[in-house]
Structure formats: structure tokens, C-alpha cells
Write an enzyme that holds these catalytic residues in place. Structure first.
Site, short mmCIF file in Angstrom:
data_model
loop_
_atom_site.label_atom_id
_atom_site.label_comp_id
_atom_site.label_asym_id
_atom_site.label_seq_id
_atom_site.Cartn_x
_atom_site.Cartn_y
_atom_site.Cartn_z
N HIS A 237 -6.43 61.36 21.88
CA HIS A 237 -6.87 61.59 20.43
C HIS A 237 -8.38 62.30 20.79
O HIS A 237 -9.35 62.57 20.65
CB HIS A 237 -6.82 60.70 19.93
N GLN B 213 -6.13 55.92 21.73
CA GLN B 213 -5.79 56.43 20.33
C GLN B 213 -7.23 56.55 19.75
O GLN B 213 -7.76 57.64 18.93
CB GLN B 213 -4.99 56.18 19.71
N ASN B 214 -8.57 55.40 20.15
CA ASN B 214 -9.80 55.77 19.81
C ASN B 214 -10.20 57.08 20.74
O ASN B 214 -10.23 57.30 21.48
CB ASN B 214 -10.23 54.77 19.84
N VAL B 215 -11.73 57.14 19.66
CA VAL B 215 -12.06 58.26 20.13
C VAL B 215 -13.79 57.85 20.03
O VAL B 215 -14.79 58.70 20.15
CB VAL B 215 -12.63 59.38 19.05
N ASP B 216 -13.78 56.34 20.04
CA ASP B 216 -15.69 56.05 20.24
C ASP B 216 -16.24 55.39 21.54
O ASP B 216 -17.12 55.44 21.58
CB ASP B 216 -15.01 54.58 19.45
N GLY C 109 -3.81 46.78 18.87
CA GLY C 109 -4.32 47.63 16.97
C GLY C 109 -4.05 49.02 16.84
O GLY C 109 -5.16 49.41 16.25
N THR C 110 -2.67 49.02 17.30
CA THR C 110 -2.71 50.22 15.72
C THR C 110 -1.41 49.98 14.80
O THR C 110 -0.34 49.78 15.42
CB THR C 110 -2.00 51.27 17.80
N TYR D 235 -18.35 63.48 10.78
CA TYR D 235 -18.12 63.14 12.27
C TYR D 235 -19.48 62.77 12.66
O TYR D 235 -19.22 61.56 13.19
CB TYR D 235 -18.19 63.76 12.82
#
Ligand code: BV8
Length: 248
Positions: free
Chosen positions: A125, A107-110, A197-198, A73
């Protein structure tokens, strides 16, 4: 004359649907951040050392080797801190300002949707930039933002109990945060859903498009390759999101 990309005719249909939509929900995955340099989960960039992201994004991996999971991470935090929103993020941010009602379930964590100025982002997420006490100690808040780059110590420790910290993300086998789930349950009651994009392989995120269709939404997929969702949507545009959305 270069031939029109395959998505050309579909862009017209999507444009008119966007113009007519009263409630738009966008669902995004790692593919929307690929052009920003953020590795996707299943693409070649999704490898870290000899591990697959999906092997490390689990509570079991963290319990077994918190140092290794934190190195994964910390690597992603450092990498993402150098990444910027790309034209696909910027197009979604423009929709969020222009459409009468808008939700972006990512869904991205960025954190790149927020960095692009997108309104009403649901972090389905969690986020790389959130921290939680892994012991859920009573003095610590449930989660808090921590953008320190690099982290002061590895693995980072809870300032309240000196136990381990964990990244504020949802690991495989963990429940989606109830606030995000509730927001998503409202957002699927839309007239237009655009999934971008998934690979549509992770649940329950991959079921959002079916829930929207069940409630009468027109569903669209924008993705570099076909996915299990492609045959279930009303309109599929196959190509790079950053190019397709720039065309819109
Ligand atoms: C849960 C955070 C239960 C961490 C992530 C059925 C129902 C419910 C659950 C399950 C189920 N079946 C299986 C499950 C379990 C599991 C699951 O879905 N497993 C999969 C592998 C089968 N689901 C869960 O565990 C979920 N929790 O169900 O809890 C529960 C309930 C109550 C109480 C206790 C437990 C939690 C899942 C969340 C996992 N966390 N992320 C982190 O990031 O480190 S998931 C992670 O992987 C991402 O967030 C993302 O969601 C996923 C990767 O998927 P994508 O985003 O699609 O990325 P991918 O690389 O796969 O694909 C990218 C796509 O983009 C490709 O198609 C590519 O072609 C395309 N692309 C590339 N470049 C471009 C592009 N497209 C356009 N333009 C480009 N330029």
C-alpha cells in the site's frame, strides 16, 4: 505458576514449520506496528480528530480538501518518525535473514519493517515516506523518497510543476502498484505463509492468505483478536504479536 498463554502449544508447531520451510511469506498489517506506538486503522488509536482513517485515505477526500488530507498525513509522518521497530518487527527481520527464501508483504506505510532491517519488503500500500506529483507532471519521477520532517510547506508542492504533491500511498479505490502485485503473486507460491496483525478486511491484501492456501501453503495467523481469516488458516495464534514472536 502462571498459566501458559493460549498460544503456547501453537508456538511449538509454528517453530517446526519455520525450521522446515523453504519459502516463507509474511503478510503484515497495522497490528504489528501497534506496540511501536503507531495507531491501527480500526482500533481506538485509529481516530484522528473526529475522522476515521478510512474516510481520509481516498482520492475523493484529497480532491475535496487536500489541506485536511495533508494534515492527516503530516500528523502520521510526524508520529511515525518518533516510532521504532518493536520485537515483532525484529523477529520478522531475523526470519528474512535466516529463511532460504523470504518475502514480507506489508500493508503498513510506516517503513518500520525496513527500519528493522527486513529483507525483501513489498510495500503493498505504498509508504508515508514516498511522494508523488498529484498532477503526475511529466518532469517528476513516478514517486520519490521524502523524509523531510516537518514538511517545508502545507500542502507540499511539486518541485517540478508547483502543483500539489500527494503521499505515495495507495488510497481506497486505487489499484495496488503493478510491481507490488506481481511480487505478491510470486510470493504466494510459498510453503508457509504467516499473516500478522491485520483485521483481514482490506482487499486484495486479505485474499493473499487464500491464494497461498490454494497453492498448498500451510497458513498461520498471529493476531490480537479473531478475524474473518481465523477460520480459514491452518493455525491461529491469538495474542499480541510482539509477545508471541518474542517467544519464537
Ligand atoms: C482496490 C494506505 C481496485 C493508505 C490502505 C474486493 C476486491 C478488491 C477491492 C475491494 C473489494 N472489496 C472492497 C474493495 C475496496 C477496498 C477495500 O478492501 N475496502 C474495505 C474497507 C472493504 N480496497 C481497495 O480500495 C484497494 N484497491 O481494490 O482497487 C482497483 C483495481 C483496478 C483499478 C482501480 C481500482 C486498495 C486498498 C488500500 C487502501 N490503503 N493504506 C494509508 O495507510 O493511509 S489500507 C489501510 O487500512 C492499511 O494499509 C491496511 O491495509 C488497512 C487497515 O487494515 P489493517 O492493517 O488490518 O489494520 P486494522 O486496524 O484494520 O487491524 C489491525 C489488526 O491488528 C486488528 O485485527 C487488531 O486486533 C490487530 N492488533 C492490534 N494490536 C495488535 C494486533 N495484532 C497483534 N498484535 C498486536 N499488538
Amino acid at each position: 505458576m502462571t498459566p501458559n498463554p493460549p498460544w503456547q502449544e501453537a508456538v511449538g508447531e509454528l517453530k517446526s514449520r519455520l525450521a522446515r520451510s523453504r519459502k516463507l511469506t509474511v503478510v503484515t498489517g497495522a497490528g504489528i506496528s501497534a506496540a511501536s506506538g503507531v495507531p491501527t486503522f480500526r482500533g481506538e488509536g485509529g481516530l484522528w480528530r473526529q475522522y476515521r482513517a478510512t474516510d481520509l485515505a481516498t482520492p475523493e477526500a484529497f480532491r475535496q480538501d487536500p489541506q485536511l488530507v495533508w494534515e492527516f498525513y503530516a500528523w502520521r509522518r510526524e508520529l511515525v518518525s518518533q516510532c521504532h521497530p518493536n520485537p515483532a518487527h525484529l523477529a520478522v527481520a531475523a526470519w528474512s535473514r535466516r529463511q532460504p527464501e523470504f518475502t514480507c508483504i506489508t500493508q503498513n506505510v510506516d517503513g518500520l519493517h525496513e527500519a528493522a532491517g527486513t529483507r525483501n519488503v513489498v510495500r503493498f500500500h505504498g509508504s508515508l515516506w514516498e511522494m508523488q506529483c498529484a498532477e503526475a507532471c511529466r518532469d517528476a519521477p513516478s514517486s520519490w523518497e521524502d523524509r523531510r520532517e516537518p514538511l517545508p510547506e502545507m500542502p507540499p508542492r511539486c518541485p517540478y510543476c508547483r502543483g500539489l504533491l500527494r503521499p505515495g500511498v495507495v488510497w481506497f479505490g486505487e489499484a495496488i502498484p503493478s510491481a507490488a502485485l506481481q511480487a505478491a503473486q510470486q510470493a504466494v507460491l510459498c510453503d508457509l505463509m504467516v499473516v500478522i496483525g491485520t483485521a483481514s478486511q482490506v482487499y486484495p491484501a486479505a485474499s493473499l492468505v487464500d491464494a497461498a492456501a490454494t497453492h498448498g501453503a500451510y497458513t498461520v495467523e498471529i493476531n490480537a483478536e479473531t478475524t474473518p481469516a481465523t477460520s480459514r488458516v491452518n493455525l491461529a495464534l491469538t495474542g499480541p504479536a510482539e509477545q508471541i514472536l518474542a517467544d519464537l
